[in-house]
Design an enzyme around this catalytic site. Structure first.
Site, short mmCIF file in Angstrom:
data_model
loop_
_atom_site.label_atom_id
_atom_site.label_comp_id
_atom_site.label_asym_id
_atom_site.label_seq_id
_atom_site.Cartn_x
_atom_site.Cartn_y
_atom_site.Cartn_z
CD1 TRP A 356 24.43 14.36 -23.54
CD2 TRP A 356 23.27 12.83 -24.30
NE1 TRP A 356 24.59 13.67 -22.93
CE2 TRP A 356 24.71 12.45 -24.15
CE3 TRP A 356 22.67 12.25 -25.92
CZ2 TRP A 356 24.32 11.27 -23.66
CZ3 TRP A 356 22.98 10.60 -25.90
CH2 TRP A 356 23.71 10.08 -24.68
CG ASP A 357 21.25 14.80 -19.48
OD1 ASP A 357 22.77 14.85 -20.65
OD2 ASP A 357 21.56 14.52 -18.02
CD GLU A 487 31.56 13.83 -20.99
OE1 GLU A 487 31.57 13.96 -19.43
OE2 GLU A 487 30.34 14.83 -21.30
CE LYS A 600 31.84 11.02 -16.97
NZ LYS A 600 30.92 12.71 -17.56
CD GLN A 601 27.97 9.13 -21.01
OE1 GLN A 601 29.10 9.86 -19.71
NE2 GLN A 601 26.25 9.30 -20.69
C1 BGC Z 1 27.75 13.16 -18.91
C2 BGC Z 1 27.38 13.47 -19.70
C3 BGC Z 1 25.83 14.27 -19.62
C4 BGC Z 1 26.31 15.74 -18.80
C5 BGC Z 1 25.04 15.78 -17.38
C6 BGC Z 1 28.46 13.71 -18.04
O1 BGC Z 1 28.58 13.79 -16.77
O2 BGC Z 1 29.02 12.70 -20.05
O3 BGC Z 1 27.01 12.59 -20.99
O4 BGC Z 1 25.85 14.85 -19.83
O5 BGC Z 1 26.72 15.15 -17.69
O6 BGC Z 1 24.42 15.10 -17.41
#
Ligand code: BGC
Length: 777
Positions: A356-357, A487, A600-601
């Site tokens: 989804w990035d 996550e 995490k984010q």
């Molecule tokens: C992130 C995801 C991301 C993936 C690829 C993961 O560490 O939590 O949001 O899509 O990395 O960059």
């Protein structure tokens, strides 16, 4: 924690002095790419120290058999991997019977490695004293042509410094390569042929599954020295040319190696070798300098539209240019079959697959810096995968054309099998729908909906309406068992972000139907027929789910609650965590992470970022004040969103602090993992934190541009350029004023802070900077 061994420079990344410990990090940082292929900064000559040899070809991947402990129904069969491809850069050098290998020589001096981002070229020089006493100076230059995406060129020179010597120089192509991340230690290539003649070598490779084929051809031209023997060498997986020569002390021997790399994505299988040879010989005819000139001209044009200038802070300037450079090396937007892996062509982690990035981070960057077709191709990529997204949803039990796009993919199929990501991070469906809207509001290309977009939006809306459950207890629709962008907690109920984006998708799909009906009713009929839409029943259901969706809220703090159970967790903030246990994911058990409140984010804040127009500054402030101190930013995608929101609430210092974490993440190797590859997709987030964060760029009312710049006190000035609805604007901000120039052919009007301004074509306007605009509003 940080590793700062690179010299600061506005246009160059410079490593001075040789330290083998930095080698794998530098192999990532100095990577080159041209959208069609990419190459880590491995040495051309032999290197027996630690390395990740990496050469990658866009769109060529391998469905590696999956590895899981406990197989669950619905798991994908494979985990796609971008394939480490035959090594075409190799030039072995033997000097008086000793191999030139910087890991083994007796001394390395004057080592300098430079990535010239202005021109897109990698340079290296050093003097090595071999164990046999011979001292040689070496210079190398290499680029992957932007103008000829199937061509790579190398200029490699050796000069004996202290004596005459016998040299054997062997430019080669080697097909005996392996992926570091192969699940079963298997090799992914069959080498169908390897041939060499005097100064030419070629190799034809085929993937063991899926039958991708790639032809490689190299033509090498040597000047200087007295050649005594030319020996083609070849075996089942290797083709090279061994050139023996005598070199006088002080005499420079130059090897120009021109390589053609042609894949079956672009040529019929039987023509791959001839095409690769053609590319190599044409390149040789044009010559290294001319090839470099046309390649640099290509970069000049990219920089014209995408450069960000920062005055007064070289580290920040270098950081942002590095990000812009790497993004443009990774994706050029010419082919809708290609996409952007989180590590681009710089490493194997994340398998080079699409996440989804792309929609959440890269699309905003390319929308504003690249021609419209670049993002259109990224959208069409997903359009073409719609059938697979419907199959993917069917596998999970959804029906009637509901589409669930994969979290990780190469060809539209899900290829990741951690269940909390594959099955539960369904929010990605929302990012894909939002990107369509984002594209249309930036470009004005409403026709995209009727051509492609609407079908995707209908599939996605169907998914959300089926995925929501009606809760009798709440008398609301709920969405259960998901992982949000954070996550660090899985299988949660009513993740605010997921519910928010689901609601938005359900509403936007209905709106999109109405738009297509207005613009092209006949086409709407066709689409309705094609996707078998029961218009009233289905859209009423979508409306009912959207209108009655449940959103967790925490009254006491006046914040949107990340998920139903979030306040049951022990509430601690990150300043209470000892630095010795950071990053958490390397120190805590997964169990402990999942139970903790640490994020995490950006999660709730990701939703506020996307739908900011709906919230007043106080609401954003409260949510930021609650969530940011609980966020560990252990995804590179995190600091940028927080930086944008910090600027939005008038906290420029915090925005700057977070900006620094994102801007030089790879250059300063914050997470000590740069050797695995660069964080390409988060680089787009860094760009966003300048343009949307400090620049305050927004689209409001779905079609109008707004800017509300502020500037960190550390900078004298910054400027950026954006494309918006056919126009081209340059924004320059210093400590006193904001200057906006309209480079387009038509005039433009926009909102600067709260004032409507008109700028005629070719003209600029200047207004005072209101640095604390959001602090007060
Ligand atoms: C992130 C995801 C991301 C993936 C690829 C993961 O560490 O939590 O949001 O899509 O990395 O960059």
């Amino acid at each position: 924690m940080m590793r700062q061994y690179l010299k600061k420079d506005e246009w160059k990344i410079i490593e001075e002095g040789f330290n083998p410990e930095h080698h794998t990090a530098s192999e990532s940082i100095f990577s080159l790419g041209n959208g069609q292929m990419g190459q880590r900064a491995n040495f051309e000559e032999a290197w027996s120290g630690p390395t990740l040899r990496g050469s990658y070809i866009a769109g060529v991947y391998y469905p590696d058999k999956t590895r899981v402990g406990w197989w669950k129904n619905g798991y994908p069969e494979y985990f796609a991997k971008v394939i480490n491809s035959p090594n075409w850069i190799g030039i072995d050098v033997n000097i008086n019977d000793e191999t030139l290998d910087l890991f083994k020589v007796s001394k390395v001096e004057n080592f300098v490695r430079i990535l010239d981002m202005k021109k897109g070229v990698l340079q290296r020089q050093f003097t090595a004293t071999l164990n046999n006493g011979i001292r040689v100076s070496v210079t190398t230059e290499r680029f992957l042509s932007m103008e000829r995406p199937e061509v790579g060129a190398i200029r490699f020179s050796v000069t004996p410094e202290n004596d005459d010597c016998n040299l054997i120089i062997t430019p080669f192509i080697d097909g005996d390569v392996k992926n570091e991340d192969a699940n079963y230690d298997e090799k992914f290539w069959n080498i169908l042929s390897a041939e060499a003649s005097a100064f030419e070598a070629s190799l034809l490779s085929q993937t063991k599954k899926l039958d991708f084929r790639v032809g490689f051809a190299a033509k090498s031209i040597i000047t200087g020295g007295e050649t005594s023997n030319i020996q083609p060498i070849q075996n089942a997986t290797f083709a090279g040319n061994q050139i023996s020569l005598k070199a006088k002390k002080g005499e420079k021997i130059i090897v120009n190696k021109y390589v053609g790399v042609c894949s079956s994505l672009y040529h019929p299988a039987e023509q791959l070798l001839s095409q690769a040879k053609k590319q190599a010989s044409e390149a040789a005819e044009v010559g290294f300098d001319n090839l470099l000139t046309e390649h640099a001209a290509h970069w000049e044009n990219i920089w014209k539209h995408s450069d960000i200038k920062i005055l007064g802070d070289v580290a920040a300037q270098q950081g942002i240019r590095f990000n812009i450079f790497q993004l443009n090396q990774t994706y050029t937007g010419k082919d809708e079959r290609l996409n952007i892996g989180p590590k681009g062509f710089t490493g194997e982690k994340y398998g080079g697959s699409t996440y989804w990035d792309t929609e959440a981070y890269c699309i905003p960057f390319f929308l504003m810096t690249a021609p419209q077709k670049v993002v259109k191709n990224l959208l069409i990529y997903r359009y073409k995968h719609l059938g697979k997204a419907i199959e993917n949803a069917q596998k999970l039990g959804f029906t009637d054309g509901a589409a669930l796009y994969p979290m990780v993919t190469m060809n539209g199929e899900e290829c990741h099998n951690e269940w909390e990501i594959t099955f539960e991070e369904i929010h990605r469906n929302g990012a894909i729908a939002f990107a369509i809207h984002n594209y249309i509001r930036h470009t004005g290309d409403d026709a995209y909906l009727e051509q492609y977009g609407l079908e995707v939006l209908i599939g996605i809306a169907r998914f959300w309406s089926q995925r929501a459950t009606y809760s009798q207890e709440k008398q609301k629709f709920v969405i259960l068992g998901v992982t949000g962008p954070n996550e660090y907690e899985n299988n949660v109920n009513n993740n605010w972000y997921t519910n928010k984006i689901a609601q938005w998708c359900l509403n936007y799909a209905r709106e999109a139907i109405d738009i297509v009906e207005k613009n092209n009713p006949q086409r709407l009929e066709e689409i309705i027929k094609k996707v078998k839409l029961d218009r009233n029943t289905e859209t009423n259901m979508w409306k009912s789910v959207a209108d009655n969706l449940y959103f967790p809220y925490y009254e006491e703090e006046g914040i949107f609650l990340q998920q139903d159970g979030y306040m049951d967790k022990e509430q601690i903030t990150t300043d209470e965590l000892s630095p010795s246990i950071r990053p958490l994911n390397q120190h805590w058990s997964w169990d402990r992470i999942l139970r903790s409140c640490f994020i995490k984010q950006a999660d709730t804040l990701q939703g506020i970022y996307l739908f900011e127009e709906e919230y007043d500054t106080e609401t954003i402030r409260r949510n930021f004040a609650f969530y940011e101190p609980r966020t560990v930013h252990e995804s590179s995608l995190s600091p940028c969103v927080h930086s944008i929101l910090a600027a939005r609430i008038g906290n420029v210092d915090k925005a700057y602090e977070l900006y620094l974490r994102t801007s030089r993440l790879d250059l300063d190797d914050y997470n000590r993992e740069v050797h695995e590859g660069l964080h390409i997709t988060s680089m787009a987030g860094t760009w966003m934190s300048i343009v949307e964060g400090f620049g305050g760029k927004r689209v409001y009312d779905d079609r109008k541009l707004r800017l509300a710049p502020c500037i960190p006190e550390q900078w004298h000035e910054y400027s950026f350029r954006i494309r918006f609805r056919g126009n081209d604007l340059e924004v320059r901000v210093n400590q006193e004023q904001v200057e906006i120039t309209c480079h387009g052919t038509g005039s433009t009007s926009l909102l600067l802070y709260n004032e409507e301004v008109d700028i005629p074509a070719g003209k600029s306007i200047c207004k005072p900077l209101i640095n604390n605009y959001y602090a007060k509003n």
